[in-house]
Design a protein around this motif. Structure first.
Motif, PDB file in Angstrom:
ATOM      1  N   ASN A  79     -55.971 -20.622   0.357  1.00  0.00           N
ATOM      2  CA  ASN A  79     -55.551 -20.502  -1.038  1.00  0.00           C
ATOM      3  C   ASN A  79     -55.819 -21.777  -1.825  1.00  0.00           C
ATOM      4  O   ASN A  79     -56.214 -21.730  -2.992  1.00  0.00           O
TER       5      ASN A  79
ATOM      6  N   ASN B 124     -47.643 -21.133  -0.179  1.00  0.00           N
ATOM      7  CA  ASN B 124     -48.482 -19.944  -0.312  1.00  0.00           C
ATOM      8  C   ASN B 124     -48.101 -19.135  -1.544  1.00  0.00           C
ATOM      9  O   ASN B 124     -48.970 -18.691  -2.297  1.00  0.00           O
ATOM     10  N   ILE B 125     -46.816 -18.941  -1.741  1.00  0.00           N
ATOM     11  CA  ILE B 125     -46.356 -18.190  -2.914  1.00  0.00           C
ATOM     12  C   ILE B 125     -46.802 -18.888  -4.193  1.00  0.00           C
ATOM     13  O   ILE B 125     -47.323 -18.248  -5.114  1.00  0.00           O
ATOM     14  N   ALA B 126     -46.624 -20.201  -4.247  1.00  0.00           N
ATOM     15  CA  ALA B 126     -47.015 -20.955  -5.444  1.00  0.00           C
ATOM     16  C   ALA B 126     -48.514 -20.848  -5.699  1.00  0.00           C
ATOM     17  O   ALA B 126     -48.948 -20.587  -6.824  1.00  0.00           O
TER      18      ALA B 126
ATOM     19  N   THR C  77     -44.598 -21.381   3.498  1.00  0.00           N
ATOM     20  CA  THR C  77     -44.384 -20.079   2.862  1.00  0.00           C
ATOM     21  C   THR C  77     -44.274 -20.241   1.347  1.00  0.00           C
ATOM     22  O   THR C  77     -44.902 -19.492   0.584  1.00  0.00           O
ATOM     23  N   LEU C  78     -43.501 -21.216   0.906  1.00  0.00           N
ATOM     24  CA  LEU C  78     -43.340 -21.451  -0.533  1.00  0.00           C
ATOM     25  C   LEU C  78     -44.638 -21.952  -1.167  1.00  0.00           C
ATOM     26  O   LEU C  78     -44.954 -21.583  -2.309  1.00  0.00           O
TER      27      LEU C  78
ATOM     28  N   ARG D  63     -53.573 -20.057   5.887  1.00  0.00           N
ATOM     29  CA  ARG D  63     -53.436 -19.327   4.618  1.00  0.00           C
ATOM     30  C   ARG D  63     -53.330 -20.289   3.443  1.00  0.00           C
ATOM     31  O   ARG D  63     -53.957 -20.089   2.403  1.00  0.00           O
ATOM     32  N   VAL D  64     -52.523 -21.353   3.604  1.00  0.00           N
ATOM     33  CA  VAL D  64     -52.388 -22.342   2.528  1.00  0.00           C
ATOM     34  C   VAL D  64     -53.735 -23.014   2.279  1.00  0.00           C
ATOM     35  O   VAL D  64     -54.148 -23.195   1.128  1.00  0.00           O
TER      36      VAL D  64
ATOM     37  N   GLU E 286     -50.640 -18.594  -4.624  1.00  0.00           N
ATOM     38  CA  GLU E 286     -51.074 -17.222  -4.888  1.00  0.00           C
ATOM     39  C   GLU E 286     -50.657 -16.734  -6.271  1.00  0.00           C
ATOM     40  O   GLU E 286     -51.313 -15.867  -6.845  1.00  0.00           O
ATOM     41  N   THR E 287     -49.594 -17.290  -6.833  1.00  0.00           N
ATOM     42  CA  THR E 287     -49.095 -16.804  -8.117  1.00  0.00           C
ATOM     43  C   THR E 287     -49.485 -17.677  -9.303  1.00  0.00           C
ATOM     44  O   THR E 287     -49.294 -17.252 -10.443  1.00  0.00           O
TER      45      THR E 287
END
Length: 139
Positions: free
Chosen positions: A112, A60-62, A57-58, A108-109, A64-65
């Protein structure tokens, strides 16, 4: 951190570390250390499922941002190495999970990651596709 200095440069946090003989200082963004730690936390051989889910999850956030993953990976070769080696190895392991939430986050990872630095992951993409293809064939 021990053996190093943590500095704040405006909006960017950097970590300055010294080589073992203290003759050379290197500077890299905290992002490199964070990605290295998240890649380690995403290792299904060492972590339980809940830790892997948190790490994915983290990650993916990294991914994506981050504004320009490709430019950062070229500027900081250690970041590219972490993503090419540690992270891709653990993503390949996680892609064989029977847990659908882990599999979904892993995909997802992977998407990305390949979307951000596809030019540097040609071998890893081939290994991943071959692995998934062989897994489908064996089912």
């Amino acid at each position: 951190p021990p053996g190093g200095v943590h500095e704040e440069n405006g909006m960017t946090s950097t970590i300055i570390t010294s080589s073992p003989d203290c003759s050379q200082l290197t500077e890299e963004p905290a992002l490199v250390a964070i990605m290295h730690r998240l890649a380690a936390l995403a290792d299904p051989l060492r972590q339980d499922n809940s830790i892997c889910i948190l790490a994915l999850t983290l990650l993916n956030i990294a991914l994506e941002t981050m504004s320009d993953v490709d430019a950062l990976s070229v500027q900081f070769p250690r970041l590219l190495s972490v993503m090419q080696n540690d992270l891709c190895r653990n993503l390949l392991r996680l892609s064989t999970s029977q847990d659908l939430s882990i599999l979904g986050l892993t995909l997802r990872v992977i998407f990305n990651l390949f979307n951000g630095i596809k030019d540097h992951l040609k071998v890893q993409l081939e290994v991943f596709i071959t692995s998934v293809h062989l897994r489908i064939l064996s089912s």
